[in-house]
Design a protein around this motif. Sequence first.
Motif, mmCIF file in Angstrom:
data_model
loop_
_atom_site.group_PDB
_atom_site.id
_atom_site.type_symbol
_atom_site.label_atom_id
_atom_site.label_comp_id
_atom_site.label_asym_id
_atom_site.label_seq_id
_atom_site.Cartn_x
_atom_site.Cartn_y
_atom_site.Cartn_z
ATOM 1 N N ARG A 141 0.828 -1.205 0.000
ATOM 2 C CA ARG A 141 0.000 0.000 0.000
ATOM 3 C C ARG A 141 0.862 1.254 0.000
ATOM 4 N NH1 ARG A 141 -4.587 -1.923 4.417
ATOM 5 N NH2 ARG A 141 -5.863 -3.153 2.957
ATOM 6 N N ASP A 142 1.945 1.251 0.784
ATOM 7 C CA ASP A 142 2.841 2.402 0.811
ATOM 8 C C ASP A 142 3.466 2.633 -0.567
ATOM 9 O OD1 ASP A 142 2.273 2.700 3.474
ATOM 10 O OD2 ASP A 142 4.061 1.620 4.171
ATOM 11 N N THR A 143 3.881 1.544 -1.203
ATOM 12 C CA THR A 143 4.475 1.663 -2.533
ATOM 13 C C THR A 143 3.450 2.157 -3.547
ATOM 14 O OG1 THR A 143 5.950 -0.189 -1.997
ATOM 15 C CG2 THR A 143 5.779 0.450 -4.314
ATOM 16 N N GLU A 144 2.222 1.677 -3.444
ATOM 17 C CA GLU A 144 1.159 2.141 -4.347
ATOM 18 C C GLU A 144 0.918 3.636 -4.169
ATOM 19 O OE1 GLU A 144 -2.322 -0.178 -3.725
ATOM 20 O OE2 GLU A 144 -1.335 -2.078 -4.180
ATOM 21 N N ALA A 145 0.957 4.111 -2.929
ATOM 22 C CA ALA A 145 0.741 5.541 -2.683
ATOM 23 C C ALA A 145 1.828 6.379 -3.344
ATOM 24 C CB ALA A 145 0.705 5.799 -1.173
ATOM 25 N N ILE A 146 3.080 5.921 -3.276
ATOM 26 C CA ILE A 146 4.178 6.656 -3.924
ATOM 27 C C ILE A 146 3.991 6.683 -5.432
ATOM 28 C CG2 ILE A 146 6.663 6.632 -4.357
ATOM 29 C CD1 ILE A 146 6.995 5.409 -1.558
ATOM 30 N N LYS B 290 1.323 9.130 -6.559
ATOM 31 C CA LYS B 290 1.815 10.512 -6.581
ATOM 32 C C LYS B 290 2.642 10.769 -7.839
ATOM 33 C CE LYS B 290 1.876 11.241 -1.589
ATOM 34 N NZ LYS B 290 2.709 11.540 -0.378
ATOM 35 N N LYS B 291 3.453 9.773 -8.250
ATOM 36 C CA LYS B 291 4.216 9.920 -9.490
ATOM 37 C C LYS B 291 3.282 10.003 -10.691
ATOM 38 C CE LYS B 291 8.659 7.874 -8.265
ATOM 39 N NZ LYS B 291 9.686 6.854 -8.620
ATOM 40 N N GLN B 292 2.215 9.237 -10.654
ATOM 41 C CA GLN B 292 1.231 9.316 -11.731
ATOM 42 C C GLN B 292 0.692 10.740 -11.867
ATOM 43 O OE1 GLN B 292 -1.777 6.355 -10.811
ATOM 44 N NE2 GLN B 292 -1.317 5.224 -12.663
ATOM 45 N N GLU B 293 0.303 11.310 -10.739
ATOM 46 C CA GLU B 293 -0.250 12.661 -10.757
ATOM 47 C C GLU B 293 0.788 13.659 -11.284
ATOM 48 O OE1 GLU B 293 -1.382 13.247 -6.749
ATOM 49 O OE2 GLU B 293 -3.159 11.941 -6.863
ATOM 50 N N TYR B 294 2.069 13.462 -10.921
ATOM 51 C CA TYR B 294 3.122 14.360 -11.389
ATOM 52 C C TYR B 294 3.268 14.279 -12.909
ATOM 53 C CZ TYR B 294 7.870 15.897 -12.449
ATOM 54 O OH TYR B 294 8.961 16.512 -13.024
ATOM 55 N N TYR B 295 3.359 13.077 -13.445
ATOM 56 C CA TYR B 295 3.536 12.933 -14.893
ATOM 57 C C TYR B 295 2.294 13.384 -15.669
ATOM 58 C CZ TYR B 295 8.011 10.528 -14.394
ATOM 59 O OH TYR B 295 9.326 10.226 -14.124
ATOM 60 N N GLU B 296 1.128 13.164 -15.116
ATOM 61 C CA GLU B 296 -0.076 13.651 -15.787
ATOM 62 C C GLU B 296 -0.077 15.175 -15.868
ATOM 63 O OE1 GLU B 296 -3.154 11.988 -13.451
ATOM 64 O OE2 GLU B 296 -3.119 10.015 -14.451
ATOM 65 N N LEU C 246 5.423 7.611 -21.541
ATOM 66 C CA LEU C 246 6.066 6.311 -21.387
ATOM 67 C C LEU C 246 6.256 5.971 -19.905
ATOM 68 C CD1 LEU C 246 7.432 3.854 -22.651
ATOM 69 C CD2 LEU C 246 9.574 5.164 -22.739
ATOM 70 N N GLU C 247 6.728 6.946 -19.121
ATOM 71 C CA GLU C 247 6.900 6.728 -17.687
ATOM 72 C C GLU C 247 5.555 6.457 -17.013
ATOM 73 O OE1 GLU C 247 9.665 6.440 -15.967
ATOM 74 O OE2 GLU C 247 10.842 6.692 -17.795
ATOM 75 N N LEU C 248 4.539 7.185 -17.455
ATOM 76 C CA LEU C 248 3.212 6.991 -16.882
ATOM 77 C C LEU C 248 2.688 5.590 -17.186
ATOM 78 C CD1 LEU C 248 0.916 8.401 -15.341
ATOM 79 C CD2 LEU C 248 -0.003 9.140 -17.550
ATOM 80 N N SER C 249 2.960 5.090 -18.394
ATOM 81 C CA SER C 249 2.535 3.743 -18.760
ATOM 82 C C SER C 249 3.240 2.693 -17.902
ATOM 83 C CB SER C 249 2.824 3.502 -20.247
ATOM 84 O OG SER C 249 2.482 2.190 -20.614
ATOM 85 N N ARG C 250 4.528 2.903 -17.634
ATOM 86 C CA ARG C 250 5.262 1.972 -16.781
ATOM 87 C C ARG C 250 4.700 1.957 -15.359
ATOM 88 N NH1 ARG C 250 11.435 3.632 -18.644
ATOM 89 N NH2 ARG C 250 11.368 2.608 -20.727
ATOM 90 N N ILE C 251 4.375 3.128 -14.868
ATOM 91 C CA ILE C 251 3.815 3.207 -13.518
ATOM 92 C C ILE C 251 2.469 2.486 -13.461
ATOM 93 C CG2 ILE C 251 2.883 4.788 -11.791
ATOM 94 C CD1 ILE C 251 5.025 6.789 -12.646
#
Length: 220
Positions: A25-30, A33-39, A72-77
């Motif tokens: 869950r902690d890893t999913e939360a991080i 946040k990266k998803q929101e940044y790349y979006e 591309l980074e967003l797709s990996r996430i």
Amino acid sequence: MSMFGRLFGKKKEEITAEEAINQLRDTEAILIKKQEYYEQKIDEEIATAKKHGQKNQRLALNALKRKKHHELELSRIDGTLSKLEAQRAALEDAGTNAEVLKVLADASKSLKKANLDLDIDKVNDLMDDIGEQMQDSKELNDAISRPIGDVADEDDLMDELRQLEEEAKQAPSLPSRQSDQEMDTLSDLPTVPSGPITRSKGKVQKQDTMAELEAWAAAN
């Protein structure tokens, strides 16, 4: 030291399923946040490309290139998140299954212990005794409720029955059912006065009744 030992170091102690779920869950939360940044970065690059457009194609193309990188980074996430969610769901299901199995095992032990305290022969004897007591109770109730002696002489009853049959034969036959039209006609007739009628009062009421009948006949 093996290659895996050099890569991951000393082997850690095993963690519980609950601890593993919390880590996931902690890893999913991080990652979220990266998803929101790349979006957000993708939206910014699209705005930059629109802003420059034909005026400065180089800046516009560079913005689109950066957008592709962010996508591309967003797709990996997204792929990593899907795997983490699937693993967390599997662990949660495993934990639920373990709890269910534990409950079933405890219930089985309790049932086995309860059955040990019961003797099938004693149970059968008890049920037979209950059946006998119920039968005795039924017979006692029947004896108490049974009338004492005959309530009437049989000859008297036969005479009464013949008398009723004779009265039924002599009674005039009446139509069993009146038509709907006859019922409607009867319901329209004026109400017959009730109570004692004196000679003068009866004459007035009779005149009123005749007047009502004449009015009703003229209307129909």
